[in-house]
Each structure stands twice: as C-alpha cells, then as structure tokens.
Design an enzyme around this catalytic site. Structure first.
Site, PDB file in Angstrom:
ATOM      1  N   ASP A  51       0.727  -1.233   0.121  1.00 48.81           N
ATOM      2  CA  ASP A  51      -0.079   0.116   0.008  1.00 48.81           C
ATOM      3  C   ASP A  51       0.847   1.389   0.100  1.00 48.81           C
ATOM      4  O   ASP A  51       0.210   2.278   0.210  1.00 48.81           O
ATOM      5  CB  ASP A  51      -0.915   0.066   0.950  1.00 48.81           C
ATOM      6  CG  ASP A  51      -0.196   0.089   2.654  1.00 48.81           C
ATOM      7  OD1 ASP A  51       1.036  -0.039   2.468  1.00 48.81           O
ATOM      8  OD2 ASP A  51      -0.876   0.223   3.775  1.00 48.81           O
ATOM      9  N   GLU A  64       3.236   2.139   2.017  1.00 50.00           N
ATOM     10  CA  GLU A  64       3.753   2.689   3.375  1.00 50.00           C
ATOM     11  C   GLU A  64       5.075   2.223   3.304  1.00 50.00           C
ATOM     12  O   GLU A  64       5.760   1.209   2.692  1.00 50.00           O
ATOM     13  CB  GLU A  64       2.886   1.857   4.561  1.00 50.00           C
ATOM     14  CG  GLU A  64       1.739   2.460   4.852  1.00 50.00           C
ATOM     15  CD  GLU A  64       1.132   1.637   6.025  1.00 50.00           C
ATOM     16  OE1 GLU A  64       1.737   1.074   6.872  1.00 50.00           O
ATOM     17  OE2 GLU A  64      -0.058   2.048   6.297  1.00 50.00           O
ATOM     18  N   LYS A  91      12.147  40.164 -15.016  1.00 47.88           N
ATOM     19  CA  LYS A  91      11.071  39.644 -15.769  1.00 47.88           C
ATOM     20  C   LYS A  91       9.655  39.885 -14.985  1.00 47.88           C
ATOM     21  O   LYS A  91       9.437  40.177 -13.715  1.00 47.88           O
ATOM     22  CB  LYS A  91      11.178  38.116 -15.514  1.00 47.88           C
ATOM     23  CG  LYS A  91      11.042  37.545 -14.077  1.00 47.88           C
ATOM     24  CD  LYS A  91      11.386  35.985 -13.996  1.00 47.88           C
ATOM     25  CE  LYS A  91      11.377  35.476 -12.805  1.00 47.88           C
ATOM     26  NZ  LYS A  91      11.865  33.984 -12.623  1.00 47.88           N
TER      27      LYS A  91
END
Length: 339
Positions: free
Chosen positions: A46, A48, A204
């Site tokens: 899963d 983990e 910019k």
C-alpha cells in the site's frame, strides 16, 4: 555510553549515488573505510514506508543523507521514518544531510489562505528527533530561522567559481554573471565577486503564475560571455527565455550554473533546443537518464564538500570555512587544475 569513534552514514533511496560518493570521500579523508550503515528502506504493497536498521547505532553520531526531491513526499517520509528508527535505537545524535530541501519555495504566504509549507516541514524534521540539518543553497535564507535546531547551509558558489575559473580560463575578462530575476541578485553578486566579473540582471514580469510576459536586461551584455546563476531550475522555461533575451541583447554566448537541477516535465527538451551552450548543475538531486544523456548539461559533484562538512560537524570544527576558496580548493584537488 561508548565513545563515538567514527561518524556513521545512512541513506534513503533519494540519491544513493551521492551517498556512496560522500562515503568514499570520507574514507579518503579518514584513511579508513567509511561505509553506509546497512539498512532496509522499502515499501509495503500500500506504499507505506518501512525501515529496518541492521547495525547497532547505540551512542553513535548518525548522518542521514536524503534530499527531499521528486517524489518529495515519499523522500521526506523516508527521512522522517529513518530518523525515528535511529532515535528509537538510541543513536546519540542525528543529523539530516538534505542536499536539496524540498518545499523551500513555499517559504511565505503569497496570498490569502495559503500555507507556509517550508515551516511545516521544518517542524516535522524537528519532531522526528533530528538535531541538526546540513543542506545546500536554501531557496530563501530565512528558512534557517524556521528551525529550532542548528542549520548549516552550504553554498554552491565556491564550487561554481572553481569550475568557471577552469573552463573559462583566459576568457574571464569577457565573463558577465547574470541574475535571472531581481530576487536572485545577492546569489549572483556573490559569484561575480568571487570571479571578479561584472553583474547584470534580467527583470521579468508575470501576468499570471508560470507565465513570463516580458523580460528586460539591466546592464550591457554586448560581446559578453553571460553566465546565468540561480538556485533551482524546474521546467527551464524562464531560464531558456532569459538566454534568448541575452543573445538578442548582444551576448556572445550564454551558459547557466544552477545549484539544483529539478528539471521536471519538458525541461531537458527545452535545454537541448535552447541557445544556451551549457547548463551546469550539481548532483544534489539524482539526475535522470535523460539529464545525463543531454549533451549540453554537465554535472559537478558536491560529495567532496559534503564529506568535509560532515567531518567538520562531527569534529566540532568550522563548517563556514568551506565557503573560502583557500579551504575548498584542496578538497577538489585534481578535479580543477589551477587557472
């Protein structure tokens, strides 16, 4: 408690090549083998994260080498879980060596109802039992103040200065350092002072996030070899646009020196097609196959500096001494001949 005879290194999965390179450099400095502590860092089905340390670390001075680069959340959790495993195994002190500190760009609230994620990450690191952080070129210097533990922030500028002196030997009188925005002027100025070069700025303006509507060069770059200096290159859009603006402004050629090559999405393709002759990055983030295969991207090592910094922390000696040219040059002996 037993005496701490040697610093001990352990690494997550974020940048194993850098961790091994640091161990090799420390072995050279110590005159004895310094290896990575044997451990298992893996994932359950899963996703983990599970960590098991196979060696005794009771009373030891531990250094976890783990940049929190992409995937940032997984690598951050690996760091925290490794720290917890070491703390519960009675390690004497735990230092996190984070060559690239993820979430550093979220260092302030830019608008209402937004987080300061860099502060949250600092809290997590502290709560995991980590007692000191060693990192490289934090995106914003004030992040050091987010921590309630000591933070040693190394700089890539001294390494870049050595590299520039080597690769632009005989051409330094034509070199001009360029900051790609007003916010990075302090970083660019430091490198310019180290190599004795003038400074220019690309101003910019953005209409919306991620889109640059206008760029203006502040300074005369006519006939100059321009070196753009920044801490992070992500998608490379702004960097490549800045290189075009400099060439249009009369620059002879453009190179870039970037501390952290995030290089996500279309970055490598943009750099390959760019007017930039070269992009130099450090190995703070493990390069992808596309990055290593790109002909105009070059990677400079940080292992010699990190290895010495770890030894200085362990010995209780100065880390800031690594900012000096005279101190850093011998660490990179043989890599850069005298200019």
């Amino acid at each position: 408690m037993p005496a701490m005879l040697e610093p001990k290194l352990i690494a997550g999965n974020a940048n194993q090549p850098l961790a091994r390179a640091i161990a090799r450099r420390m072995s050279m400095h110590r005159g004895m083998s310094v290896g990575l502590v044997e451990a298992r860092v893996e994932r359950f089905n899963d996703q983990e994260i599970f960590v098991e340390v196979y060696e005794n670390v009771r009373g030891e001075d531990m250094f976890i080498i783990q940049p929190t680069s992409n995937p940032a959340n997984d690598n951050l959790m690996e760091l925290l879980i490794i720290a917890d495993a070491l703390r519960r195994s009675s390690a004497s002190r735990i230092t996190a060596v984070i060559p690239y500190f993820g979430y550093a760009r979220q260092d302030r609230r830019t608008k209402a109802r937004t987080p300061i994620s860099a502060k949250l990450v600092a809290n997590l690191i502290h709560e995991a039992g980590i007692e000191r952080v060693l990192t490289l070129d934090l995106h914003a210097a004030q992040i050091q103040g987010f921590f309630d533990i000591p933070v040693d922030n190394l700089y890539a500028a001294p390494i870049f200065a050595l590299d520039i002196a080597h690769h632009f030997r005989g051409q330094l009188q034509d070199v001009m350092v360029v900051s790609p925005d007003v916010g990075g002027v302090a970083r660019a100025r430091e490198l310019a002072q180290r190599i004795g070069a003038p400074l220019a700025i690309v101003d910019k303006r953005r209409e919306r996030a991620g889109e640059v509507s206008e760029m203006t060069v502040i300074g005369d770059v006519t006939g100059k070899t321009c070196i753009i200096v920044d801490d992070i290159c992500d998608t490379a859009g702004t960097l490549c646009k800045a290189a075009e603006v400099l060439m249009e402004g009369g620059a002879k050629e453009v190179h870039a020196y970037i501390s952290h090559g995030v290089l996500s999405g279309p970055a490598v393709g943009r750099i390959e097609k760019s007017v930039m002759k070269s992009l130099v990055i450090t190995d703070s983030i493990q390069p992808t196959a596309a990055v290593t295969a790109c002909p105009n991207i070059r990677i400079v090592p940080t292992a010699p500096m990190f290895a010495q910094a770890i030894l200085n922390i362990w010995n209780g000696t100065s880390v800031s001494s690594l900012f000096d040219h005279e101190t850093l040059t011998p660490i990179y002996e043989g890599m850069y001949s005298a200019a």
